[in-house]
Design an enzyme around this catalytic site. Structure first.
Site, PDB file in Angstrom:
ATOM      1  N   LYS A 295     -10.454 131.709   1.455  1.00 36.86           N
ATOM      2  CA  LYS A 295     -10.659 132.154   0.062  1.00 36.86           C
ATOM      3  C   LYS A 295     -10.849 130.955  -0.885  1.00 36.86           C
ATOM      4  CE  LYS A 295     -10.146 136.176   1.853  1.00 36.86           C
ATOM      5  NZ  LYS A 295      -9.122 137.182   1.791  1.00 36.86           N
TER       6      LYS A 295
HETATM    7  C1  PLP Z   1      -8.490 138.468   2.371  1.00 34.87           C
HETATM    8  C2  PLP Z   1      -8.586 139.819   1.806  1.00 34.87           C
HETATM    9  C3  PLP Z   1      -7.478 140.662   1.654  1.00 34.87           C
HETATM   10  C4  PLP Z   1      -6.123 140.377   2.244  1.00 34.87           C
HETATM   11  O1  PLP Z   1      -5.609 139.168   1.961  1.00 34.87           O
HETATM   12  P1  PLP Z   1      -4.494 138.509   2.920  1.00 34.87           P
HETATM   13  O2  PLP Z   1      -4.031 137.375   2.062  1.00 34.87           O
HETATM   14  O3  PLP Z   1      -5.187 138.080   4.167  1.00 34.87           O
HETATM   15  O4  PLP Z   1      -3.424 139.513   3.155  1.00 34.87           O
HETATM   16  C5  PLP Z   1      -7.649 141.860   1.002  1.00 34.87           C
HETATM   17  N1  PLP Z   1      -8.850 142.252   0.535  1.00 34.87           N
HETATM   18  C6  PLP Z   1      -9.947 141.485   0.702  1.00 34.87           C
HETATM   19  C7  PLP Z   1     -11.241 141.969   0.153  1.00 34.87           C
HETATM   20  C8  PLP Z   1      -9.862 140.263   1.355  1.00 34.87           C
HETATM   21  O5  PLP Z   1     -10.960 139.535   1.547  1.00 34.87           O
END
Ligand code: PLP
Length: 379
Positions: A188
């Site tokens: 991210k």
């Molecule tokens: C990464 C992601 C999540 C979940 O995040 P985590 O930190 O891995 O629990 C939820 N929604 C979207 C769209 C994501 O890309």
């Protein structure tokens, strides 16, 4: 292998974590509120709550908004499964709304149609989760308008969109959402290893989520001479982030603008260099700027299948990926009654989709290699 996404860690990041390791607090301590304040200020939101991952932020958001058995939550099928699973944790039902064929975000016209049908049937959702897919903000003003008209909460899944802008404000400012959530997973915009954050302008929602982050235990209003005393008011969770992670997050946040600028630069070069190939390139809607979490393309040449291109690129050391398998076609959701054919725009997109490598540490040479391979395979 050139991956589709990857973290960028510097010596400063490492030093920030080591400094916490040498301090008195390594679990939730003084760095957490600093990280929360910094992200809230960056986005322009009032309150922020750091949690163990984005999925925990989604879960706590649903609970804070009062989602429970008998309720339903609607989201896009083109997302990570967590955007839907959060409702199932609360015992609520999930439904999906098809996507817009250009932006791949939830379609506002499909949402309106489905809301009208649900209203007649007396089955309106309690929460709608717009997912800012690939970092491109959803049509939030229109969705907020529908929320007022039909009476549902807006929970923005901004896990791809830290650093994105919408109508002059930052995604996460909660101008059009009751709650917005971020993830700090390594692919991210910034990372804390695992980690997430919930943002809101509503102090009551913030307080409720904060209580549930730590077992439902409160120490508020307890006199100093009874420092040992605490009360559990609700069945909460241990969804805390650690100070180690918050220190990494704060250090990463200081480079967020640089990360996003590099992502945008790489995306602009893909736009220019892939323009002649049989690909549908990402569409940039006006009045908003994507955080460019992903660079998703759709193959437009009927003679080449997606899996063939996927294999060929992987064979050349290029780690393309698919975002996403439509959530309603996952075995878990099929077993709840969903089936292929229900959300045709999402399904057609997913059949031809490939995400090309895109991350701040990607070099110009690596990008040239990806472009060169695509040109050889597709022209
Ligand atoms: C990464 C992601 C999540 C979940 O995040 P985590 O930190 O891995 O629990 C939820 N929604 C979207 C769209 C994501 O890309």
């Amino acid at each position: 292998m050139i991956p589709y996404g990857r973290q960028s860690i510097t010596e400063e990041d490492i030093a920030a974590v080591v400094e916490v390791l040498r301090s008195d607090w390594i679990t939730q301590g003084p760095v957490i509120p600093r990280f929360e304040r910094a992200v809230a200020d960056y986005c322009g939101a009032q309150h922020a709550l750091a949690v163990s991952h984005g999925t925990a932020a989604l879960h706590l958001a649903c609970l804070a908004l009062g989602l429970g058995p008998g309720d339903s939550l609607w989201t896009s099928p083109i997302t990570f499964v967590a955007s839907a699973n959060c409702a199932r944790y609360c015992g609520a039902a999930v439904d999906f709304v098809d996507i817009d064929p250009q932006t791949y975000n939830i379609s506002v016209s499909a949402l309106r149609d489905k809301l009208e049908a649900a209203k007649s049937a007396g089955r309106l959702p309690k929460i709608v989760v717009p997912v800012h897919f690939a970092g491109q903000p959803c049509d939030m003003a229109e969705i907020a308008g529908l929320a007022r008209e039909f009476g549902f909460f807006v929970l923005g899944d901004a896990c791809h969109a830290l650093g994105a802008e919408y109508q002059g404000g930052r995604v996460g400012n909660c101008e059009y959402a009751d709650i917005s959530v971020f993830s700090f997973h390594p692919v991210k915009s910034i990372t804390t290893g695992e980690g997430g954050m919930l943002l809101t302008n509503d102090p009551v929602l913030h307080r409720r989520a904060a209580l549930l982050r730590s077992h439902g235990i409160s120490r508020e209003g307890i006199p100093a001479e009874q420092g040992w005393y605490y009360e559990q008011h609700e069945l909460g969770f241990n969804y805390r982030l650690t100070d180690l992670q918050a220190a990494l997050g704060l250090s990463q946040l200081s480079r967020l603008e640089e990360f996003i600028a590099r992502r945008r630069e790489l995306a602009a070069r893909y736009d220019a260099q892939l323009a002649g190939l049989p690909l549908q390139l990402p569409y940039q809607a006006s009045g908003r700027t994507s955080a460019r979490h992903l660079y998703p393309v759709q193959l437009k040449n009927a003679g080449t299948t997606r899996n063939w291109v996927y294999q060929a690129l992987r064979g050349e050391g290029i780690g393309v990926n698919v975002h996403y398998i439509p959530v309603h076609t996952q075995p878990y959701y099929r077993q709840l009654g969903f089936h292929e054919g229900q959300f045709p725009v999402a399904e057609a997109y997913a059949r031809q989709a490939l995400s090309l490598p895109l991350y701040p540490g990607m070099t110009d040479e690596q990008q040239e290699q990806v472009v060169g391979c695509l040109q050889r395979l597709l022209s």
